[in-house]
Design a protein around this motif. Sequence first.
Motif, mmCIF file in Angstrom:
data_model
loop_
_atom_site.group_PDB
_atom_site.id
_atom_site.type_symbol
_atom_site.label_atom_id
_atom_site.label_comp_id
_atom_site.label_asym_id
_atom_site.label_seq_id
_atom_site.Cartn_x
_atom_site.Cartn_y
_atom_site.Cartn_z
ATOM 1 N N LYS A 25 15.939 2.659 1.873
ATOM 2 C CA LYS A 25 16.195 3.971 1.784
ATOM 3 C C LYS A 25 14.859 4.842 1.967
ATOM 4 C CE LYS A 25 20.347 4.676 -0.631
ATOM 5 N NZ LYS A 25 20.974 5.309 -1.788
ATOM 6 N N GLN A 26 13.622 4.267 1.103
ATOM 7 C CA GLN A 26 12.431 4.772 1.269
ATOM 8 C C GLN A 26 11.763 4.642 2.493
ATOM 9 O OE1 GLN A 26 10.739 6.875 -1.314
ATOM 10 N NE2 GLN A 26 9.661 7.136 0.314
ATOM 11 N N ILE A 27 11.901 3.357 2.950
ATOM 12 C CA ILE A 27 11.143 2.940 4.378
ATOM 13 C C ILE A 27 11.978 3.952 5.547
ATOM 14 C CG2 ILE A 27 11.035 1.132 6.103
ATOM 15 C CD1 ILE A 27 10.748 -0.719 3.673
ATOM 16 N N ALA A 28 13.367 4.237 5.531
ATOM 17 C CA ALA A 28 13.902 5.116 6.392
ATOM 18 C C ALA A 28 13.143 6.322 6.156
ATOM 19 C CB ALA A 28 15.419 4.895 6.146
ATOM 20 N N ALA A 29 13.188 6.873 5.090
ATOM 21 C CA ALA A 29 12.517 8.243 4.844
ATOM 22 C C ALA A 29 11.231 8.397 5.420
ATOM 23 C CB ALA A 29 12.835 8.504 3.290
ATOM 24 N N ASN A 30 10.587 7.471 5.104
ATOM 25 C CA ASN A 30 9.149 7.704 5.892
ATOM 26 C C ASN A 30 9.129 7.595 7.100
ATOM 27 O OD1 ASN A 30 7.801 7.550 2.981
ATOM 28 N ND2 ASN A 30 7.587 5.220 3.090
ATOM 29 N N ILE A 31 9.833 6.891 7.726
ATOM 30 C CA ILE A 31 9.838 6.734 9.483
ATOM 31 C C ILE A 31 10.473 7.994 9.598
ATOM 32 C CG2 ILE A 31 11.331 5.506 11.227
ATOM 33 C CD1 ILE A 31 11.383 2.886 9.705
ATOM 34 N N GLU A 32 11.518 8.706 9.089
ATOM 35 C CA GLU A 32 11.930 9.757 9.661
ATOM 36 C C GLU A 32 10.988 10.988 9.519
ATOM 37 O OE1 GLU A 32 15.920 12.554 9.074
ATOM 38 O OE2 GLU A 32 16.201 10.386 8.595
ATOM 39 N N TYR A 33 10.268 10.970 8.083
ATOM 40 C CA TYR A 33 9.026 11.936 7.946
ATOM 41 C C TYR A 33 8.104 11.850 8.914
ATOM 42 C CZ TYR A 33 5.280 14.134 5.507
ATOM 43 O OH TYR A 33 4.442 15.193 5.114
ATOM 44 N N TYR A 34 7.552 10.786 9.361
ATOM 45 C CA TYR A 34 6.371 10.559 10.229
ATOM 46 C C TYR A 34 6.807 10.811 11.551
ATOM 47 C CZ TYR A 34 3.152 9.736 6.404
ATOM 48 O OH TYR A 34 2.567 9.535 5.377
ATOM 49 N N TYR A 35 7.912 10.140 12.216
ATOM 50 C CA TYR A 35 8.200 9.881 13.468
ATOM 51 C C TYR A 35 9.676 10.688 14.046
ATOM 52 C CZ TYR A 35 4.738 6.578 12.549
ATOM 53 O OH TYR A 35 3.561 5.826 12.140
ATOM 54 N N GLY A 36 10.354 11.237 12.933
ATOM 55 C CA GLY A 36 11.828 11.534 13.466
ATOM 56 C C GLY A 36 12.730 10.529 13.377
ATOM 57 N N LYS A 37 13.898 11.188 13.285
ATOM 58 C CA LYS A 37 15.200 10.132 13.288
ATOM 59 C C LYS A 37 15.174 9.032 14.368
ATOM 60 C CE LYS A 37 19.835 10.227 11.916
ATOM 61 N NZ LYS A 37 20.188 10.160 10.459
ATOM 62 N N PRO A 38 15.488 7.988 14.121
ATOM 63 C CA PRO A 38 15.584 6.830 15.203
ATOM 64 C C PRO A 38 16.706 7.011 16.051
ATOM 65 C CG PRO A 38 15.004 5.884 13.083
ATOM 66 C CD PRO A 38 15.267 7.280 12.773
ATOM 67 N N LYS A 39 16.713 6.956 17.411
ATOM 68 C CA LYS A 39 17.914 7.117 18.215
ATOM 69 C C LYS A 39 18.796 6.147 18.175
ATOM 70 C CE LYS A 39 14.748 9.435 21.317
ATOM 71 N NZ LYS A 39 13.423 8.859 21.950
ATOM 72 N N ASN A 40 18.288 4.750 17.895
ATOM 73 C CA ASN A 40 19.213 3.698 17.613
ATOM 74 C C ASN A 40 18.814 2.422 16.927
ATOM 75 O OD1 ASN A 40 17.483 2.488 19.619
ATOM 76 N ND2 ASN A 40 18.719 3.378 21.381
ATOM 77 N N PHE A 41 19.243 1.464 17.057
ATOM 78 C CA PHE A 41 18.770 0.452 16.025
ATOM 79 C C PHE A 41 17.338 -0.111 16.963
ATOM 80 C CE2 PHE A 41 17.948 -4.413 15.290
ATOM 81 C CZ PHE A 41 17.862 -4.181 13.822
ATOM 82 N N GLU A 42 17.132 -0.253 18.023
ATOM 83 C CA GLU A 42 15.995 -0.729 18.817
ATOM 84 C C GLU A 42 14.881 0.235 18.561
ATOM 85 O OE1 GLU A 42 18.965 -0.854 20.229
ATOM 86 O OE2 GLU A 42 19.242 -2.816 20.400
ATOM 87 N N HIS A 43 15.069 1.432 18.538
ATOM 88 C CA HIS A 43 14.211 2.344 18.179
ATOM 89 C C HIS A 43 13.706 2.543 16.871
ATOM 90 C CE1 HIS A 43 12.895 7.024 18.327
ATOM 91 N NE2 HIS A 43 12.120 6.348 18.820
ATOM 92 N N HIS A 44 14.765 2.216 15.710
ATOM 93 C CA HIS A 44 14.539 1.985 14.506
ATOM 94 C C HIS A 44 13.334 1.037 14.419
ATOM 95 C CE1 HIS A 44 14.900 1.787 10.320
ATOM 96 N NE2 HIS A 44 15.051 0.643 10.335
ATOM 97 N N VAL A 45 13.777 -0.051 14.899
ATOM 98 C CA VAL A 45 12.812 -1.402 14.538
ATOM 99 C C VAL A 45 11.278 -0.937 15.270
ATOM 100 C CG1 VAL A 45 12.112 -3.800 15.640
ATOM 101 C CG2 VAL A 45 14.396 -2.854 14.643
ATOM 102 N N GLU A 46 11.392 -0.347 16.421
ATOM 103 C CA GLU A 46 10.087 0.241 16.994
ATOM 104 C C GLU A 46 9.363 1.034 16.079
ATOM 105 O OE1 GLU A 46 8.630 3.266 20.476
ATOM 106 O OE2 GLU A 46 10.475 2.170 20.645
#
Length: 105
Positions: free
Chosen positions: A8-29
């Motif tokens: 959850k913390q990793i997902a929150a950091n990703i969203e904070y810095y880069y926005g919500k991922p569009k799909n799984f591949e975008h999440h990995v990127e």
Amino acid sequence: LKKKDLQKQIAANIEYYYGKPKNFEHHVELSRKWQAKATVDVTRKWMKDAPYCGGVLFWMLNDWWPVTSESLIDHDGTPKPALEALGKLFAEEVPMDELDRKYKK
């Protein structure tokens, strides 16, 4: 932290810095981009702590199978963005007189 809390913390950091991922591949990127930022930020901080911190140890160099992890090299031998970012950080020129001031007492 428990594994579910860490995810959850990793997902929150990703969203904070880069926005919500569009799909799984975008999440990995984006997670790899965030790993590069976090690894360089922490390494830079440790480098500035000289002479109290004299180095950095990267525990997990490569993945053995396809996975999202803290390693620096993917399972197929491809460098992850964090390895490339660390290469740039370590390639920066540091004036020798600055190192002398930090290490000589």
